[in-house]
Design an enzyme around this catalytic site. Structure first.
Site, mmCIF file in Angstrom:
data_model
loop_
_atom_site.group_PDB
_atom_site.id
_atom_site.type_symbol
_atom_site.label_atom_id
_atom_site.label_comp_id
_atom_site.label_asym_id
_atom_site.label_seq_id
_atom_site.Cartn_x
_atom_site.Cartn_y
_atom_site.Cartn_z
ATOM 1 N N HIS A 156 -3.419 -0.722 10.623
ATOM 2 C CA HIS A 156 -2.212 -1.518 11.356
ATOM 3 C C HIS A 156 -1.468 -2.056 9.686
ATOM 4 O O HIS A 156 -0.019 -1.603 8.851
ATOM 5 C CB HIS A 156 -1.927 -2.261 11.775
ATOM 6 C CG HIS A 156 -0.520 -2.398 12.347
ATOM 7 N ND1 HIS A 156 -0.115 -3.586 11.685
ATOM 8 C CD2 HIS A 156 0.952 -1.570 12.119
ATOM 9 C CE1 HIS A 156 1.341 -4.007 12.268
ATOM 10 N NE2 HIS A 156 1.961 -2.801 11.675
ATOM 11 N N GLU A 185 -0.954 0.987 7.063
ATOM 12 C CA GLU A 185 -0.060 1.364 6.712
ATOM 13 C C GLU A 185 1.570 1.158 6.225
ATOM 14 O O GLU A 185 2.245 1.313 5.557
ATOM 15 C CB GLU A 185 0.544 1.645 8.393
ATOM 16 C CG GLU A 185 1.867 1.942 8.783
ATOM 17 C CD GLU A 185 2.768 1.332 10.273
ATOM 18 O OE1 GLU A 185 3.866 1.230 10.056
ATOM 19 O OE2 GLU A 185 1.281 1.592 10.785
ATOM 20 N N HIS A 186 0.587 -1.169 5.877
ATOM 21 C CA HIS A 186 1.876 -1.900 5.742
ATOM 22 C C HIS A 186 2.292 -2.042 3.752
ATOM 23 O O HIS A 186 2.815 -1.248 3.393
ATOM 24 C CB HIS A 186 1.875 -3.180 5.861
ATOM 25 C CG HIS A 186 2.961 -2.991 7.500
ATOM 26 N ND1 HIS A 186 3.825 -3.971 7.513
ATOM 27 C CD2 HIS A 186 2.780 -2.789 8.483
ATOM 28 C CE1 HIS A 186 4.050 -4.365 8.498
ATOM 29 N NE2 HIS A 186 3.637 -3.654 9.370
ATOM 30 N N GLU A 220 5.028 -10.050 12.733
ATOM 31 C CA GLU A 220 4.992 -8.847 13.532
ATOM 32 C C GLU A 220 4.252 -9.177 15.056
ATOM 33 O O GLU A 220 4.688 -8.983 15.718
ATOM 34 C CB GLU A 220 4.776 -7.379 13.045
ATOM 35 C CG GLU A 220 5.097 -5.944 13.722
ATOM 36 C CD GLU A 220 4.622 -5.315 13.254
ATOM 37 O OE1 GLU A 220 4.120 -4.745 13.795
ATOM 38 O OE2 GLU A 220 3.951 -4.797 11.382
#
Length: 444
Positions: A78, A81-82, A158
């Protein structure tokens, strides 16, 4: 089957329902696709839609998710992805999104247990530029310390927002912590907070070098496109990209031990005022033949206003404010999940009891042919409706392409329409067993 969208055709007219029912075994409506593989192993798939809209979606799919992580390094897929929207050799940080917005497109990404997906939705005139942008990120991502450290804090925030401070997010996370004890599905794609705060750039680069290679990726273009042009432009932008390692992409070796009894956990959390329950059962992996019947059961039990959970727990008995089910369809041994949020003064144990009672009713065969026929009609209506959108079609193809199971997608509609009541009863008895259950209660 990965459901094409959460949209439900609740306003579908009776005339359309009758028409769909009468042609239940008509031809497949799935659009045709074409595929080529470049010299570096990158697969390029084109799905032309003859809709004359001028709209396309360009996706890059990497065959990697939290399934490929290890304990202590959770959440890295994840995080990548950022970072994939940060600087490259020829783009400044954030410039990717700015370029897409300038030509009127929309870009985004998502990371799941088994796949990382990037997409640009735009007009067909921007196909070349969209592919150029994705090739730039695939081949020339910088991964710099001064971009990594601030983004790590963004991801930590997040995690707080989506998991730590969200009752349903915390329930979901703790469910997987309990249902899986060894396999990387033990955590959700966001990862553990301690891991997030202790990643190093070296960790990120190592993961990137293993999994962000052309041979581990798929370029998928859907919409008002010409396949030959898709292949020519993809070859132009991607074929020169080199794989970073000639070895085979590593596959996870952690096999979850067979569950040998019911598991239960109770989580108490400050700020939670109402009680919740997550109840799940181990079911087979994505490619298993019973997945179609499990999908039908998910629709019957917990999807839509006429589902059993909605009718019993929410509307009739007023025990829950919401209740739903989801057949997860993970690449390895998967779960069939129920989640319910209680109304004031309702105990989570009461919600669990009601869900189990519905499952026992199902296992005894108390489902009618009329209910199954309705499932088939609604499923086909959803299927046809979603074929009108390039985004929905891309989502439909993505999971099956990554799982290398495009035949499963081709066969799905026929298999769903061929289901019998006895199939649903058999599958319910096969998998909804107490010894294969995991229950997590969330309480104040």
């Amino acid at each position: 089957m990965k459901h094409f969208s959460v949209k439900r055709l609740l306003g579908l007219s009776s005339v359309l329902l009758v028409t769909l029912g009468a042609s239940m075994h008509a031809q497949s409506y799935l659009p045709k696709h074409e595929s080529v593989t470049l010299k570096n192993g990158l697969q390029v798939v084109s799905v032309p839609l003859e809709n004359k809209t001028g709209v396309i979606e360009v996706d890059v799919l990497y065959k990697v998710g939290s399934r490929n992580e290890t304990m202590g390094k959770s959440g890295i897929a994840h995080m990548l992805e950022h970072l994939n929207f940060k600087s490259t050799k020829n783009l400044k940080a954030g410039e990717f999104d700015k370029i897409v917005k300038r030509f009127g497109g929309v870009s985004n990404a998502s990371t799941s247990f088994d796949i990382t997906r990037y997409f640009i939705k735009t007009s067909q005139a921007n196909l070349d530029k969209s592919l150029e942008l994705f090739a730039e990120t695939m081949g020339s991502l910088n991964l710099k310390e001064d971009e990594f450290l601030p983004e790590r804090q963004v991801v930590a925030e997040e995690r707080r927002w989506r998991t730590d401070n969200s009752p349903i997010g915390m329930l979901y996370f703790r469910f997987f912590n309990t249902a899986y004890v060894y396999h990387p599905y033990h955590w959700t794609p966001i990862g553990f907070m301690d891991d997030i705060q202790n990643w190093t750039l070296k960790d990120i680069k190592k993961f990137h070098s293993l999994y962000y290679q052309p041979k581990n990726a798929i370029v998928l273009v859907v919409g008002d496109v010409n396949s030959q042009k898709v292949f020519e432009l993809s070859k132009k932008h991607f074929e020169s990209l080199k794989n970073l390692d000639e070895k085979a992409i590593p596959t996870p070796y952690m096999k979850e031990p067979k569950q040998d009894g019911a598991r239960t956990a109770v989580v108490h959390k400050d700020g939670v005022h109402l009680e919740w329950v997550a109840l799940g059962y181990k079911v087979p992996a994505f490619k298993h033949k019973d997945q179609v019947a499990l999908d039908a059961l998910s629709r019957l039990l917990g999807e839509g206003k006429s589902s059993w959970l909605q009718s019993e727990l929410v509307d009739k008995k007023r025990l829950a404010s919401q209740a739903f089910s989801h057949n997860m369809q993970l690449q390895d041994e998967s779960v069939f999940l129920f989640i319910a949020g209680g109304n004031p003064n309702v105990k989570a144990e009461a919600l669990q009891k009601e869900i189990v009672a519905l499952l026992e009713k199902l296992k005894k065969g108390e489902i009618t042919q009329a209910e199954l026929d309705k499932l088939k009609i609604n499923q086909k209506a959803d299927f046809i409706s979603n074929l009108e959108s390039s985004s929905d079609v891309a989502g439909l193809f993505a999971d099956y392409l990554v799982q290398n199971d495009i035949q499963g997608l081709t066969d799905y509609q026929r298999q769903f329409l061929d289901l019998k009541v006895s199939d649903l009863v058999r599958v319910a008895n096969e998998y909804f067993k107490d010894t294969q259950s995991t229950t997590v209660f969330l309480k104040p």
